[in-house]
Design a protein around this motif. Structure first.
Motif, PDB file in Angstrom:
ATOM      1  N   ALA A 102       0.828  -1.206   0.000  1.00 15.14           N
ATOM      2  CA  ALA A 102       0.000   0.000   0.000  1.00 15.14           C
ATOM      3  C   ALA A 102       0.866   1.262   0.000  1.00 15.14           C
ATOM      4  O   ALA A 102       0.497   2.279  -0.593  1.00 15.14           O
ATOM      5  CB  ALA A 102      -0.939  -0.014   1.203  1.00 15.14           C
ATOM      6  N   ARG A 103       2.026   1.181   0.656  1.00 13.40           N
ATOM      7  CA  ARG A 103       2.906   2.348   0.755  1.00 13.40           C
ATOM      8  C   ARG A 103       3.709   2.599  -0.520  1.00 13.40           C
ATOM      9  O   ARG A 103       4.107   3.718  -0.800  1.00 13.40           O
ATOM     10  CB  ARG A 103       3.898   2.162   1.916  1.00 13.40           C
ATOM     11  N   HIS A 104       4.013   1.522  -1.258  1.00 13.03           N
ATOM     12  CA  HIS A 104       4.934   1.643  -2.404  1.00 13.03           C
ATOM     13  C   HIS A 104       4.323   0.994  -3.642  1.00 13.03           C
ATOM     14  O   HIS A 104       4.094  -0.218  -3.653  1.00 13.03           O
ATOM     15  CB  HIS A 104       6.267   0.973  -2.073  1.00 13.03           C
ATOM     16  N   PRO A 105       4.095   1.792  -4.699  1.00 12.45           N
ATOM     17  CA  PRO A 105       3.331   1.279  -5.854  1.00 12.45           C
ATOM     18  C   PRO A 105       4.010   0.180  -6.667  1.00 12.45           C
ATOM     19  O   PRO A 105       3.329  -0.510  -7.419  1.00 12.45           O
ATOM     20  CB  PRO A 105       3.122   2.539  -6.715  1.00 12.45           C
ATOM     21  N   LEU A 106       5.340   0.010  -6.543  1.00  7.20           N
ATOM     22  CA  LEU A 106       5.997  -1.044  -7.334  1.00  7.20           C
ATOM     23  C   LEU A 106       6.343  -2.268  -6.494  1.00  7.20           C
ATOM     24  O   LEU A 106       7.016  -3.183  -6.966  1.00  7.20           O
ATOM     25  CB  LEU A 106       7.262  -0.502  -8.020  1.00  7.20           C
ATOM     26  N   VAL A 107       5.905  -2.289  -5.237  1.00  3.71           N
ATOM     27  CA  VAL A 107       6.152  -3.477  -4.408  1.00  3.71           C
ATOM     28  C   VAL A 107       5.035  -4.493  -4.645  1.00  3.71           C
ATOM     29  O   VAL A 107       3.850  -4.148  -4.630  1.00  3.71           O
ATOM     30  CB  VAL A 107       6.256  -3.107  -2.912  1.00  3.71           C
ATOM     31  N   HIS A 108       5.453  -5.721  -4.906  1.00  5.96           N
ATOM     32  CA  HIS A 108       4.549  -6.845  -5.139  1.00  5.96           C
ATOM     33  C   HIS A 108       4.768  -7.896  -4.044  1.00  5.96           C
ATOM     34  O   HIS A 108       5.681  -7.769  -3.239  1.00  5.96           O
ATOM     35  CB  HIS A 108       4.844  -7.501  -6.494  1.00  5.96           C
ATOM     36  N   ALA A 109       3.961  -8.941  -4.055  1.00 10.41           N
ATOM     37  CA  ALA A 109       4.229 -10.061  -3.141  1.00 10.41           C
ATOM     38  C   ALA A 109       3.761 -11.345  -3.796  1.00 10.41           C
ATOM     39  O   ALA A 109       2.812 -11.332  -4.594  1.00 10.41           O
ATOM     40  CB  ALA A 109       3.512  -9.857  -1.806  1.00 10.41           C
ATOM     41  N   ARG A 141      -7.689  -6.577  -1.004  1.00  4.56           N
ATOM     42  CA  ARG A 141      -8.758  -5.956  -1.794  1.00  4.56           C
ATOM     43  C   ARG A 141      -9.100  -4.584  -1.209  1.00  4.56           C
ATOM     44  O   ARG A 141      -9.215  -3.599  -1.934  1.00  4.56           O
ATOM     45  CB  ARG A 141      -9.964  -6.884  -1.748  1.00  4.56           C
ATOM     46  N   ARG A 142      -9.228  -4.510   0.132  1.00  7.46           N
ATOM     47  CA  ARG A 142      -9.541  -3.231   0.782  1.00  7.46           C
ATOM     48  C   ARG A 142      -8.458  -2.190   0.511  1.00  7.46           C
ATOM     49  O   ARG A 142      -8.735  -1.010   0.322  1.00  7.46           O
ATOM     50  CB  ARG A 142      -9.690  -3.424   2.302  1.00  7.46           C
ATOM     51  N   LEU A 143      -7.195  -2.650   0.516  1.00  7.91           N
ATOM     52  CA  LEU A 143      -6.072  -1.726   0.314  1.00  7.91           C
ATOM     53  C   LEU A 143      -5.855  -1.392  -1.161  1.00  7.91           C
ATOM     54  O   LEU A 143      -5.031  -0.533  -1.491  1.00  7.91           O
ATOM     55  CB  LEU A 143      -4.779  -2.334   0.888  1.00  7.91           C
ATOM     56  N   GLY A 144      -6.557  -2.113  -2.051  1.00  9.79           N
ATOM     57  CA  GLY A 144      -6.388  -1.862  -3.484  1.00  9.79           C
ATOM     58  C   GLY A 144      -5.070  -2.383  -4.043  1.00  9.79           C
ATOM     59  O   GLY A 144      -4.543  -1.819  -5.010  1.00  9.79           O
ATOM     60  N   VAL A 145      -4.540  -3.453  -3.457  1.00 14.03           N
ATOM     61  CA  VAL A 145      -3.237  -3.974  -3.920  1.00 14.03           C
ATOM     62  C   VAL A 145      -3.327  -5.401  -4.466  1.00 14.03           C
ATOM     63  O   VAL A 145      -2.305  -6.034  -4.735  1.00 14.03           O
ATOM     64  CB  VAL A 145      -2.175  -3.918  -2.793  1.00 14.03           C
ATOM     65  N   MET A 146      -4.560  -5.895  -4.638  1.00 16.14           N
ATOM     66  CA  MET A 146      -4.749  -7.278  -5.103  1.00 16.14           C
ATOM     67  C   MET A 146      -4.043  -7.534  -6.428  1.00 16.14           C
ATOM     68  O   MET A 146      -3.548  -8.628  -6.680  1.00 16.14           O
ATOM     69  CB  MET A 146      -6.253  -7.545  -5.251  1.00 16.14           C
ATOM     70  N   ASP A 147      -3.970  -6.503  -7.288  1.00 15.09           N
ATOM     71  CA  ASP A 147      -3.368  -6.696  -8.614  1.00 15.09           C
ATOM     72  C   ASP A 147      -1.846  -6.771  -8.569  1.00 15.09           C
ATOM     73  O   ASP A 147      -1.205  -6.934  -9.598  1.00 15.09           O
ATOM     74  CB  ASP A 147      -3.821  -5.591  -9.583  1.00 15.09           C
ATOM     75  N   ARG A 148      -1.265  -6.676  -7.363  1.00 12.17           N
ATOM     76  CA  ARG A 148       0.185  -6.864  -7.233  1.00 12.17           C
ATOM     77  C   ARG A 148       0.519  -8.119  -6.415  1.00 12.17           C
ATOM     78  O   ARG A 148       1.619  -8.258  -5.908  1.00 12.17           O
ATOM     79  CB  ARG A 148       0.821  -5.619  -6.626  1.00 12.17           C
ATOM     80  N   LEU A 149      -0.439  -9.025  -6.305  1.00 10.82           N
ATOM     81  CA  LEU A 149      -0.201 -10.316  -5.656  1.00 10.82           C
ATOM     82  C   LEU A 149      -0.067 -11.398  -6.722  1.00 10.82           C
ATOM     83  O   LEU A 149      -0.859 -11.449  -7.665  1.00 10.82           O
ATOM     84  CB  LEU A 149      -1.342 -10.663  -4.702  1.00 10.82           C
ATOM     85  N   GLU A 160     -10.188 -11.423 -10.462  1.00  8.45           N
ATOM     86  CA  GLU A 160      -9.163 -11.446  -9.406  1.00  8.45           C
ATOM     87  C   GLU A 160      -8.376 -12.754  -9.460  1.00  8.45           C
ATOM     88  O   GLU A 160      -7.151 -12.765  -9.326  1.00  8.45           O
ATOM     89  CB  GLU A 160      -9.831 -11.294  -8.031  1.00  8.45           C
ATOM     90  N   HIS A 161      -9.104 -13.858  -9.652  1.00 12.56           N
ATOM     91  CA  HIS A 161      -8.450 -15.170  -9.731  1.00 12.56           C
ATOM     92  C   HIS A 161      -7.457 -15.198 -10.887  1.00 12.56           C
ATOM     93  O   HIS A 161      -6.307 -15.640 -10.736  1.00 12.56           O
ATOM     94  CB  HIS A 161      -9.518 -16.266  -9.887  1.00 12.56           C
ATOM     95  N   ALA A 162      -7.874 -14.695 -12.053  1.00 13.62           N
ATOM     96  CA  ALA A 162      -7.005 -14.707 -13.241  1.00 13.62           C
ATOM     97  C   ALA A 162      -5.756 -13.847 -13.012  1.00 13.62           C
ATOM     98  O   ALA A 162      -4.652 -14.202 -13.441  1.00 13.62           O
ATOM     99  CB  ALA A 162      -7.776 -14.212 -14.459  1.00 13.62           C
ATOM    100  N   SER A 163      -5.932 -12.739 -12.313  1.00  7.87           N
ATOM    101  CA  SER A 163      -4.788 -11.872 -12.019  1.00  7.87           C
ATOM    102  C   SER A 163      -3.806 -12.574 -11.083  1.00  7.87           C
ATOM    103  O   SER A 163      -2.598 -12.602 -11.328  1.00  7.87           O
ATOM    104  CB  SER A 163      -5.286 -10.571 -11.395  1.00  7.87           C
ATOM    105  N   LEU A 164      -4.334 -13.173 -10.015  1.00  8.38           N
ATOM    106  CA  LEU A 164      -3.477 -13.870  -9.052  1.00  8.38           C
ATOM    107  C   LEU A 164      -2.731 -15.032  -9.718  1.00  8.38           C
ATOM    108  O   LEU A 164      -1.550 -15.265  -9.458  1.00  8.38           O
ATOM    109  CB  LEU A 164      -4.307 -14.435  -7.886  1.00  8.38           C
ATOM    110  N   MET A 165      -3.427 -15.766 -10.568  1.00  5.90           N
ATOM    111  CA  MET A 165      -2.862 -16.999 -11.124  1.00  5.90           C
ATOM    112  C   MET A 165      -1.907 -16.765 -12.295  1.00  5.90           C
ATOM    113  O   MET A 165      -1.280 -17.714 -12.770  1.00  5.90           O
ATOM    114  CB  MET A 165      -3.982 -17.947 -11.582  1.00  5.90           C
ATOM    115  N   GLY A 166      -1.778 -15.549 -12.777  1.00  5.83           N
ATOM    116  CA  GLY A 166      -0.857 -15.345 -13.896  1.00  5.83           C
ATOM    117  C   GLY A 166      -0.864 -13.940 -14.479  1.00  5.83           C
ATOM    118  O   GLY A 166       0.150 -13.477 -14.996  1.00  5.83           O
ATOM    119  N   GLY A 167      -2.003 -13.261 -14.382  1.00  2.00           N
ATOM    120  CA  GLY A 167      -2.092 -11.927 -14.977  1.00  2.00           C
ATOM    121  C   GLY A 167      -1.095 -10.954 -14.376  1.00  2.00           C
ATOM    122  O   GLY A 167      -0.399 -10.229 -15.106  1.00  2.00           O
TER     123      GLY A 167
END
Ligand SMILES: [Zn+2]
Length: 292
Positions: A196-203, A225-233, A271-278
């Motif tokens: 949430a603090r850093h836009p290029l940090v993923h996990a 999802r609440r933090l809006g960072v799901m697309d970087r997981l 969300e599933h598609a993003s997590l699994m490869g997107g």
């Protein structure tokens, strides 16, 4: 497209020490020699699980553990199976020439990411000795996957487990794509806060999404999802510590049972598609853009 963003390369009799293998495999229910997977077996497991592509990781812990899975070994596997793997180099900032070795691994061997293991090397990920490595990675435009969180390895230094240690690195290298391995388990809230603090940090979700109870996993994803960072997981297994088919099935199950979610909203298909490869594909594309 399914991408396993955390897959360890290496052959048991060739790369690892038996002491390290025993420590690492003890809690998996698998024998110590399962730490190494023959190439054809890894590809068969990927095929069985429907995994199209994997981030394949070298692992340099020579200085502390007395072994490494070399960058050349990973590069050779990538060459033999075009399209199946993206190779991640590994270097130890505690030895001379780490940044130069990273540059060689990318420019000459064709690897396209870096995996670091700071706690295994008994160094903080924020140790200044990593800075020319980070500088080089940032310049090359490659993502840096950093081990964060617990490990059973006895020689690892627990002071360097927590993901919060990466905060100054994210601040000092605003153009660097960092990936916090294992969502920093068990410090998953702290890892998400860092995203949430850093836009290029993923996990990545390796280990965490399979070994932790489902309500713990859904709580973390709901928080993302609440933090809006799901697309970087990024989903991943940490193969060989977790079986691809099992982990893929569990991720699929998260799309269907609202009762398992704190807010009653299961993973959407998007969300599933993003997590699994997107998200993983996105990460590599941004690296390609920098590369030109
Ligand atoms: Zn790993």
């Amino acid at each position: 497209m399914i991408v396993d963003s955390h897959v360890h390369a290496g052959e048991y009799y060739r790369h690892f020490t038996s002491a390290f293998a025993a420590e690492m495999m003890a809690t998996t229910g698998k024998p110590a020699d399962a730490l190494g997977t023959p190439e054809h077996e890894l590809l068969a497991q990927m095929d069985a699980a429907g995994v199209d592509h994997a981030f394949l990781l070298a692992f340099d812990v020579q200085r502390v553990e007395g072994f490494k899975v070399p960058n050349e070994f990973v590069a050779d596997m990538c060459r033999r199976h075009p399209g199946r793997f993206t190779g991640f180099a590994s270097v130890d900032a505690g030895t001379a020439g780490a940044a130069a070795e990273l540059r060689r691994a990318v420019e000459e061997l064709g690897l396209r990411g870096l995996k670091t293991a700071p706690c295994y090397l008994r160094m903080s990920p924020a140790d200044r000795r990593w800075y020319d490595v980070y500088e080089t990675a940032q310049e090359l435009g490659i993502p840096v996957l950093v081990h964060t969180g617990y490990t059973p390895a006895k020689k690892a230094d627990p002071r360097y487990f927590p993901p919060q240690l990466l905060d100054p690195v994210a601040r000092d290298f605003p153009g660097l794509r960092l990936v916090l391995a294992h969502l920093g388990t068990p410090w998953t809230d702290a890892a998400l806060d860092l995203l949430a603090r850093h836009p290029l940090v993923h996990a990545d979700l390796s280990i965490f999404s399979w070994y932790r109870p489902v309500p713990t996993v859904t709580a973390a994803l709901a928080q993302a999802r609440r933090l809006g960072v799901m697309d970087r997981l990024l989903w991943g297994t940490d193969h060989p510590f977790c079986t691809m088919t099992d982990s893929v099935e569990r991720m699929r199950s998260l799309t269907s049972d609202p009762g398992q979610w704190p807010d009653g909203v299961p993973l959407s298909e998007a969300e599933h598609a993003s997590l699994m490869g997107g998200a993983a594909a996105q990460l590599l594309q941004s690296a390609d853009r920098v590369h030109g």
